[in-house]
Design an enzyme around this catalytic site. Structure first.
Site, PDB file in Angstrom:
ATOM      1  N   GLU A 225      -0.713 -27.123  46.028  1.00 47.03           N
ATOM      2  CA  GLU A 225      -1.526 -27.182  44.811  1.00 47.03           C
ATOM      3  C   GLU A 225      -1.808 -25.798  44.213  1.00 47.03           C
ATOM      4  OE1 GLU A 225      -5.001 -29.617  45.230  1.00 47.03           O
ATOM      5  OE2 GLU A 225      -3.889 -31.338  45.957  1.00 47.03           O
TER       6      GLU A 225
ATOM      7  N   GLU B 111      -0.445 -36.002  49.736  1.00 45.06           N
ATOM      8  CA  GLU B 111      -1.869 -36.287  49.971  1.00 45.06           C
ATOM      9  C   GLU B 111      -2.274 -37.457  49.094  1.00 45.06           C
ATOM     10  OE1 GLU B 111      -4.546 -33.000  49.360  1.00 45.06           O
ATOM     11  OE2 GLU B 111      -3.250 -31.604  50.463  1.00 45.06           O
TER      12      GLU B 111
HETATM   13  C1  FCB Z   1      -6.792 -31.544  47.590  1.00 50.11           C
HETATM   14  C2  FCB Z   1      -6.599 -30.455  48.628  1.00 50.11           C
HETATM   15  C3  FCB Z   1      -7.055 -30.866  50.007  1.00 50.11           C
HETATM   16  C4  FCB Z   1      -8.337 -31.660  49.964  1.00 50.11           C
HETATM   17  C5  FCB Z   1      -8.227 -32.793  48.977  1.00 50.11           C
HETATM   18  C6  FCB Z   1      -9.454 -33.672  48.918  1.00 50.11           C
HETATM   19  O1  FCB Z   1      -6.854 -30.976  46.323  1.00 50.11           O
HETATM   20  O2  FCB Z   1      -5.248 -30.088  48.706  1.00 50.11           O
HETATM   21  O3  FCB Z   1      -7.186 -29.706  50.782  1.00 50.11           O
HETATM   22  O4  FCB Z   1      -9.393 -30.843  49.697  1.00 50.11           O
HETATM   23  O5  FCB Z   1      -7.971 -32.281  47.696  1.00 50.11           O
END
Ligand code: FCB
Length: 478
Positions: A174, A371
């Protein structure tokens, strides 16, 4: 690039994922490791930021104590039937001052990889999940060009140390957050509020990524290496149909999505985004040859999805620092509906939208959801369980969106739950629990939540039942 559609829904309505679909869970180093006092680990920007009280007064000093409990945690992953585990390497554990290598820091990651492989769990290594060595921030941080070369060197160190056994790599997690929340909005480390610095940081994160791709290609010896980056695209929705709202949405889409997709996948920055950024940056940090370096071919692209951005144009600039450099007159508004405990709307259809947009507009390598997950107000119950049906419903809905995308022909190859463990949630400290495994931060006791047992069944079945189902597990994975 679309893959052939899969035949994946049976008559009873159960959903099957393609064979070989990679199931896993994800974490990041600063959020779980603790152990800041071993391996000669250096200070990171998150240590400094948290020590200044900017994470609700919490720090990652102990976090989930994974640095010491790694073997137990891997054994727990095995009991939960996880085929893959995405972790990040703490740069300041490996290069405490940003250059010299800590042998014991590297040994920790060697041991982690060995332990995973011994349990039949595929490691997926992230080189950078936001914990920059403070020494490199002191030398200018991501806004200073030299850091891209430092990152390339660090990637080579990791590629040499782990590249015989780790096949799947992602360079940076990210980069939008690292650049815009860290250097423009100031709500993540290092907490700077300089939009021009954030624009330069974005470029150097991308350049560092490109250099790291070359370094990994040179050193990773595992068969069929998969090297990529992990982005966090958002579907962007204008709040109304005014020209102002529509243009605000275009600008947010530019900075959240196209500022990353276009250089990585097309080797250029979008003209409208450069024009939007011009008021805060002369863009002289972009040099000849950089974009060719940034656009090195990738084997995989990781996407993290949590929600859409709903965008409104505001008359006049906002008083607080903005994560949208050059556009202080755009604001995000909350979506309607019951949010998760950190206030994020639950918008599973946006996951498919993100994938579909990428697929329609870009040539891309195979995709992975790196994620997806939600924070909920979990409570350990007297029966010793955490009945997080809300998280089960959340994950079920997001997996159905993944399945819709696959059925529509999108080449999505895997899904990683955020997160394996409750952890240090950045500026939210320990107030938000994203884990499928509950962590009691006082005792470090781990308790698989109902969602972990449900996920174990999903992984085992390589799919979902017709209806969102309660977990069948009996808690025995604890
Ligand atoms: C993302 C991050 C991760 C976590 C989630 C909830 O943006 O990559 O580390 O904090 O959000």
């Amino acid at each position: 690039m679309a893959a052939a559609p899969v035949n994946s829904t049976d008559r009873g309505g159960a959903l099957h994922f393609p064979s070989g679909f990679l199931w896993g869970a994800a974490t990041s180093a600063y959020q779980i490791e603790g152990g800041v006092d071993v391996d000669g680990r250096g200070e990171s920007i998150w240590d400094r930021f948290a020590a200044a009280g900017r994470a609700r007064g919490d720090t990652g000093d102990s976090a989930a104590d994974h640095r010491r409990r790694m073997a137990d945690d891997v054994a727990l992953m095995a009991r939960l039937g996880l085929p893959a585990y995405r972790f990040s390497v703490a740069w300041p554990r490996v290069q405490p001052d940003g250059t010299a290598v800590s042998a014991s820091g590297l040994d920790f990651y060697r041991a982690l990889v060995d332990e995973l492989l011994a349990h039949g769990i595929e490691p997926v290594a992230t080189l950078y999940h936001w914990d920059l060595p403070q020494a490199l921030e002191d030398a200018g941080g991501w806004p200073a060009r030299d850091i891209a070369a430092r990152f390339g060197d660090y990637a080579a160190v990791l590629g040499r140390a782990l590249g015989d056994r780790v096949r799947r790599w992602t360079t940076i997690n990210e980069p939008w957050c690292a650049a815009m929340l860290g250097y423009a909005a100031g709500i993540h480390a290092p907490g700077r509020t300089d939009p021009g610095a954030a624009v330069a940081a974005a470029h150097h994160l991308l350049l560092g990524h490109g250099l790291a791709v070359d370094a990994l290609r040179a050193h990773v010896r595992a068969e069929r290496p998969e090297i990529g980056i992990t982005l966090n695209p958002y579907p962007v929705v204008p709040a109304g149909d005014s020209d102002g709202d529509r243009d605000a949405a275009r600008r947010v889409d530019g900075i959240a999505n196209r500022l990353w997709y276009d250089p990585v996948l097309r080797g250029r920055y979008p003209d409208d985004v450069l024009a939007d950024l011009a008021p805060v940056s002369d863009l002289r940090h972009i040099r000849d040859g950089d974009l060719a370096q940034i656009a090195r071919p990738l084997d995989a692209l990781g996407l993290n999805y949590y929600r859409r951005h709903h965008v409104r144009h505001e008359t006049g600039a906002s008083a607080s620092p903005s994560p949208w450099p050059g556009s202080p007159d755009v604001a995000l508004i909350e979506a309607v509906g019951a949010p998760t405990s950190n206030g994020w709307a639950v918008e599973p259809a946006g996951l498919h939208e993100s994938l579909a947009r990428l697929d329609a507009d870009y040539d891309h390598p195979p995709l992975y959801i790196h994620e997806s997950g939600g924070a909920f107000p979990d409570q350990l119950q007297p029966d010793g369980r955490v009945h997080d049906g809300d998280r089960v419903a959340y994950l079920d809905a997001h997996l159905r969106a993944c399945h819709d995308a696959i059925a529509a022909g999108i080449d999505l190859r895997g899904f990683f739950v955020w997160s394996l463990l409750d952890n240090f949630e950045w500026a939210e400290g320990y107030s938000q629990r994203f884990g499928i495994v509950h962590v009691d931060f006082a005792t470090q006791q781990r308790t698989p939540k109902d969602s972990a047992l449900w996920y174990r069944d999903v992984v085992h079945a390589n799919g979902l039942g017709a209806d969102p189902s309660p977990p069948s597990g009996d808690g025995s994975a604890s």
